[in-house]
Structure formats: C-alpha cells, structure tokens
Design a protein around this motif. Structure first.
Motif, short mmCIF file in Angstrom:
data_model
loop_
_atom_site.label_atom_id
_atom_site.label_comp_id
_atom_site.label_asym_id
_atom_site.label_seq_id
_atom_site.Cartn_x
_atom_site.Cartn_y
_atom_site.Cartn_z
N THR A 90 0.83 -1.20 0.00
CA THR A 90 0.00 0.00 0.00
C THR A 90 0.86 1.26 0.00
OG1 THR A 90 -1.71 -1.21 1.23
CG2 THR A 90 -1.89 1.18 1.17
N LEU A 91 1.90 1.26 0.81
CA LEU A 91 2.80 2.41 0.84
C LEU A 91 3.49 2.59 -0.51
CD1 LEU A 91 4.44 1.86 4.36
CD2 LEU A 91 2.90 3.73 3.72
N PHE B 232 1.97 -3.86 -7.80
CA PHE B 232 1.29 -3.66 -9.08
C PHE B 232 -0.21 -3.51 -8.87
CE2 PHE B 232 -0.81 -5.21 -12.92
CZ PHE B 232 -0.16 -4.50 -13.90
N TRP B 233 -0.77 -4.34 -8.00
CA TRP B 233 -2.21 -4.32 -7.71
C TRP B 233 -2.62 -2.99 -7.07
CZ3 TRP B 233 -5.95 -8.29 -8.31
CH2 TRP B 233 -7.16 -8.07 -7.63
N MET B 234 -1.88 -2.58 -6.03
CA MET B 234 -2.24 -1.35 -5.33
C MET B 234 -1.95 -0.11 -6.17
SD MET B 234 -3.68 -2.49 -2.74
CE MET B 234 -4.09 -0.84 -2.18
N ARG B 235 -0.90 -0.15 -6.96
CA ARG B 235 -0.61 0.98 -7.85
C ARG B 235 -1.74 1.19 -8.85
NH1 ARG B 235 0.24 1.85 -13.59
NH2 ARG B 235 1.49 3.76 -13.78
N ALA B 236 -2.35 0.09 -9.34
CA ALA B 236 -3.46 0.19 -10.27
C ALA B 236 -4.65 0.91 -9.65
CB ALA B 236 -3.87 -1.20 -10.75
N HIS B 237 -4.81 0.80 -8.33
CA HIS B 237 -5.88 1.53 -7.65
C HIS B 237 -5.52 3.00 -7.47
CE1 HIS B 237 -8.90 2.68 -4.66
NE2 HIS B 237 -7.90 3.17 -3.95
N PHE B 238 -4.34 3.27 -6.93
CA PHE B 238 -3.99 4.65 -6.60
C PHE B 238 -3.78 5.52 -7.84
CE2 PHE B 238 -2.55 2.64 -2.55
CZ PHE B 238 -3.41 3.33 -1.71
N VAL B 239 -3.39 4.94 -8.96
CA VAL B 239 -3.14 5.74 -10.15
C VAL B 239 -4.44 6.32 -10.70
CG1 VAL B 239 -3.37 3.94 -11.92
CG2 VAL B 239 -1.70 5.78 -12.23
N ASN B 240 -5.58 5.72 -10.33
CA ASN B 240 -6.87 6.20 -10.81
C ASN B 240 -7.54 7.18 -9.84
OD1 ASN B 240 -7.52 4.59 -13.37
ND2 ASN B 240 -6.90 2.97 -11.96
N PRO C 183 -8.90 4.44 3.32
CA PRO C 183 -10.31 4.02 3.35
C PRO C 183 -10.90 3.79 1.96
CG PRO C 183 -9.94 5.79 4.92
CD PRO C 183 -8.68 5.68 4.11
N LEU C 184 -10.51 4.62 1.00
CA LEU C 184 -11.03 4.45 -0.36
C LEU C 184 -10.44 3.21 -1.05
CD1 LEU C 184 -10.94 8.16 -1.62
CD2 LEU C 184 -12.94 6.82 -0.94
N ALA C 185 -9.30 2.74 -0.54
CA ALA C 185 -8.64 1.59 -1.14
C ALA C 185 -9.05 0.27 -0.51
CB ALA C 185 -7.11 1.75 -1.03
N MET C 186 -10.03 0.28 0.39
CA MET C 186 -10.41 -0.95 1.08
C MET C 186 -10.87 -2.07 0.14
SD MET C 186 -9.49 -0.62 4.09
CE MET C 186 -10.13 -2.19 4.61
N PRO C 187 -11.64 -1.79 -0.92
CA PRO C 187 -11.98 -2.91 -1.84
C PRO C 187 -10.75 -3.56 -2.45
CG PRO C 187 -13.43 -1.04 -2.22
CD PRO C 187 -12.37 -0.56 -1.29
N ALA C 188 -9.78 -2.76 -2.90
CA ALA C 188 -8.55 -3.31 -3.47
C ALA C 188 -7.74 -4.04 -2.40
CB ALA C 188 -7.72 -2.20 -4.11
N LEU C 189 -7.69 -3.48 -1.20
CA LEU C 189 -6.94 -4.11 -0.12
C LEU C 189 -7.56 -5.44 0.30
CD1 LEU C 189 -6.03 -1.08 2.19
CD2 LEU C 189 -4.42 -2.70 1.18
N SER C 190 -8.88 -5.48 0.40
CA SER C 190 -9.54 -6.72 0.83
C SER C 190 -9.36 -7.82 -0.19
CB SER C 190 -11.02 -6.45 1.08
OG SER C 190 -11.66 -5.98 -0.10
N SER C 191 -9.49 -7.50 -1.47
CA SER C 191 -9.29 -8.54 -2.49
C SER C 191 -7.84 -9.00 -2.54
CB SER C 191 -9.73 -8.01 -3.87
OG SER C 191 -9.05 -6.81 -4.19
N ALA D 229 2.92 5.66 -3.31
CA ALA D 229 4.02 6.51 -3.76
C ALA D 229 4.21 6.45 -5.27
CB ALA D 229 5.31 6.08 -3.05
N ILE D 230 4.11 5.24 -5.83
CA ILE D 230 4.33 5.09 -7.27
C ILE D 230 3.13 5.54 -8.09
CG2 ILE D 230 4.80 3.40 -9.09
CD1 ILE D 230 6.29 1.73 -7.02
N GLY D 231 1.94 5.25 -7.58
CA GLY D 231 0.75 5.52 -8.38
C GLY D 231 0.14 6.88 -8.21
N HIS D 232 0.36 7.53 -7.08
CA HIS D 232 -0.34 8.80 -6.84
C HIS D 232 0.60 9.99 -6.61
CE1 HIS D 232 -3.94 11.11 -5.94
NE2 HIS D 232 -3.35 11.61 -4.86
N LEU D 233 1.69 9.76 -5.93
CA LEU D 233 2.61 10.87 -5.66
C LEU D 233 3.54 11.11 -6.84
CD1 LEU D 233 3.60 10.11 -1.96
CD2 LEU D 233 1.76 11.58 -2.80
N ARG D 234 3.98 12.32 -6.98
CA ARG D 234 4.91 12.67 -8.06
C ARG D 234 6.34 12.46 -7.58
NH1 ARG D 234 1.29 12.30 -11.99
NH2 ARG D 234 -0.51 13.66 -11.62
#
Length: 274
Positions: free
Chosen positions: A87-88, A153-161, A187-195, A92-97
C-alpha cells in the motif's frame, strides 16, 4: 444489446458444465474418503457402508490442529506486512509525483516474471546462511519479498486512478502527507486491499514449494506443504489420503466462498477503472 433465448440457454449450459467439471475432483475425493481403509475404489462409486470415521482419523494422524496453527502463524506473518508495504509503495508510485517512480514501477513489473522455481536454489543457501532453515521465518520472509511485485502492481493500479483533486482538497484543508494517506486514500482503497488480502491468504496457505524445500519439520510448514509428508506416510491408503487432502483444502475453499462477493466486486471495480 439484446441477447437471444438460445444464446442465454447455451451460456447457462456452459456454466453448468464448467461447474460440474470443477466440482468433480472434490466429489471424487469425498466419495473415495468414505471407502474402507486399504481399498482402491474407482470413480464415484458410493460405498455400501460409508466410513465417516476416516475424516476423524485423517485429522488425528495428520495432526491437523497443529498444522492449522502453523499455517495461521505463517499467514499472520506474511499478509499484514505485505499489505502495508504494498500500500505504501503503490501510493508513492501511483499517486505521488516521486522522482524515478516509473523506473521503480518497471522494476516491480519485471519481478512479476520471476518464478519461484528459478530462485529456489540460491534462496535455500541464503536462508541457510541466515540460520533460518527449518523455521517458519524461512517461509515468511521469502514470501513477503516474492509477493511484493504483484501486490505493488495491484495497489498501484488503484492509486493511479485516484483524482488529484481529492488530494488537493485535503491539502487545502490542512492535511499533511501522512493524514492524506491514512485518512483519505486508505479508506477508499479498502476494496482493493480486501481482495489483495484474500489472494495473499490463499497463496500463502497453499504454498507448497518453499515449505517442503526450506522446512523439514511438517508441523512448521503450511498445510499444503505438510501434505507431502502425509502422502509419503499414507500414500498406499487411498481413502485416508483423500480424506486428509479434502480436510487440507477445506479452509481455502471456505475463505473463498465466504468472501467471493467482495473479491468479485473488487475485480469488477478494477476492470471498470482500468
């Protein structure tokens, strides 16, 4: 798009056939496990006198209670740490510059091509030099590292959107980076985190190769890894072996059936975003 009645029925028949093909091996294990010990039943021949006690015997001789405890400890060592790190890194990779994030992401993508079988030999010597052979850490630490490419890769796919406007609004309200991460995005990433947690649980619980290579004591392995020792001891007793195999498979099947709705929802959410 209008779907005809014939196409609807053909789809249903195909789904029924696929379900039957999926359930057939489990039905065969169950029926075979009910035959008298020492027999060699064939197919789905229901026994005249079902031996339900085979499941109790398999539970006792395989020491399933201790195996469940060992697998649970390994899962608790792998899944929470993997979720936190992924998640961290994904944030960082998907949302932060972050400078160089594309290079880091490419490195994780390349890690997806690394098979367990290709590194098992050097991994064995490294774990041996660390003095961790025949301990649960010999399974926990490598699995955390090996799961990272996919998990990131999974979590980056969530945060990049996630829209940048969301973070900008939070910053305008005085939120720092840590508050932005924990109170807004997690909190918004809970669906991705749970799966992802379900996938990591299933992969860890069913880990076989690392368990049998790095741990000699079956009671310190995962349940799937201990199946090799159980098969070696009772391989000539097919009903007992099938009963034990079905007991080992039961926890993973139960977890998937319980959380399948959440898992499918997260997958559909990711496909709609992607």
């Amino acid at each position: 798009m209008i779907v005809g009645r014939g196409e609807t029925w053909s789809g249903r028949v195909l789904l029924v056939l696929l379900m039957a093909a999926t359930l057939m091996p489990f039905a065969s294990l169950f029926v075979t496990g009910l035959h008298p010990r020492g027999s060699y039943p064939s197919g789905l021949d229901w026994p005249a006198d079902p031996h339900w006690g085979n499941f109790v015997t398999a539970f006792q001789v395989a020491r399933m209670g201790e195996l469940v405890k060992s697998s649970t400890l390994i899962v608790l060592g792998v899944v929470p740490v993997s979720l936190l790190l992924a998640t961290l890194a994904g944030f960082a990779i998907g949302h932060l510059r972050v400078a160089g994030r594309n290079v880091v992401f490419l490195t994780f993508v390349l890690g997806l091509t690394l098979p367990f079988e290709g590194i098992i030999t050097p991994l064995y010597y490294q774990v041996r030099d660390m003095g961790l052979l025949n301990t649960r850490w010999a399974i926990i630490l490598p699995l955390i590292g090996l799961f990272m490419p996919f998990a990131v890769f999974w979590m980056r796919a969530h945060f990049v959107n996630m829209p940048d406007e969301l973070s900008e609004s939070a910053r305008m309200d005085g939120a720092n980076l840590w508050q932005l991460f924990w109170r807004i995005h997690v909190p918004l990433a809970m669906p991705a985190l749970s799966s992802l947690a379900i996938l990591l649980f299933l992969w860890t619980w069913n880990q076989f190769l690392l368990a049998i290579v790095l741990v000699d004591d079956p009671l310190k392995r995962t349940m799937s890894g201990a199946l090799g020792a159980f098969q070696g001891q009772w391989g000539t007793d097919m009903p007992l072996l099938c009963a034990g195999s079905l007991l080992i498979l039961t926890p993973t099947l139960a977890i998937f059936l319980i959380f399948q709705r959440r898992f499918v929802t997260a997958l559909l959410q990711g496909s709609l975003k992607g």
